[in-house]
Scaffold this active site. Structure first.
Site, PDB file in Angstrom:
ATOM      1  CG  LEU A   1      -1.729  -1.265   1.080  1.00  0.00           C
ATOM      2  CD1 LEU A   1      -2.774  -1.201   2.410  1.00  0.00           C
ATOM      3  CD2 LEU A   1      -2.778  -1.471   0.150  1.00  0.00           C
ATOM      4  CB  CYS A   2       4.272   1.765   0.105  1.00  0.00           C
ATOM      5  SG  CYS A   2       5.697   3.088   0.304  1.00  0.00           S
ATOM      6  N   GLY A   3       3.227   4.439  -1.174  1.00  0.00           N
ATOM      7  CA  GLY A   3       3.117   5.149  -2.456  1.00  0.00           C
ATOM      8  C   GLY A   3       4.375   4.738  -3.132  1.00  0.00           C
TER       9      GLY A   3
ATOM     10  CB  ALA B   1       3.620  -0.039  -4.219  1.00  0.00           C
TER      11      ALA B   1
END
Length: 167
Positions: free
Chosen positions: A38-40, A42
């Site tokens: 869910l990291c920006g 990713a």
């Protein structure tokens, strides 16, 4: 706890909870990265896969270690996280079990403790600040370089090329 003298002294855990000695990667150039679905950052999975596909036959291995340590950005069970990354980004490189990249006392991952000690970040900081910190390891097991989360993987392609050419 035994003091690790080489990256090849470390043991990692795969997504099936099997122990894997890092010594099986001896002679390879490694990109070791802590990830979160869910990291920006990713979308960096795409560039990591690009590098892996382009150079795997020359000895490059990308090792992804999911971590839920930062802002709950990888909350799903490991098998679900892997399936999501493989489906959404087309990743084929190894994705290992979740790790604590910044452990407290003895709960830290031994590989990450070694990496952070061998190649501290800015101002000598030995922790990992966020997801998608990339460590580059040369064929001889030396932690060669560390790239911050915001560094897109293709920016260090020349480093990978040079390390692959060296013996």
């Amino acid at each position: 706890m035994t003091k690790i003298k080489s990256i090849y002294d470390c043991t990692i855990i795969d997504s099936d909870n099997k122990k894997i000695p890092m010594s099986i990667f001896e002679g390879k150039v490694l990109i070791i990265v802590n990830t979160a679905t869910l990291c920006g950052f990713a979308p960096q999975f795409i560039q990591l896969e690009t590098l892996y596909q382009k150079y795997k036959d020359q000895g490059l291995v990308v090792l992804a270690f999911p971590s839920n340590q930062f802002n709950n950005e990888d909350p799903k069970p490991i098998k679900e996280s892997i399936e999501e990354v493989r489906t959404k980004y087309g990743v084929t490189f190894p994705i290992l079990n979740k790790v604590m990249v910044n452990g407290i006392d003895d709960d830290g991952d031994e590989l990450y403790e070694y990496l952070k000690s061998a190649k501290p970040g800015k101002f000598g900081f030995k922790g990992v600040l966020w997801n998608f910190v990339k460590f580059i390891v040369s064929r001889d097991g030396r932690v060669y370089q560390r790239f911050p989360s915001e560094a897109p993987p293709l920016i260090f392609e020349p480093v990978i090329q040079a390390l692959l050419k060296s013996n």
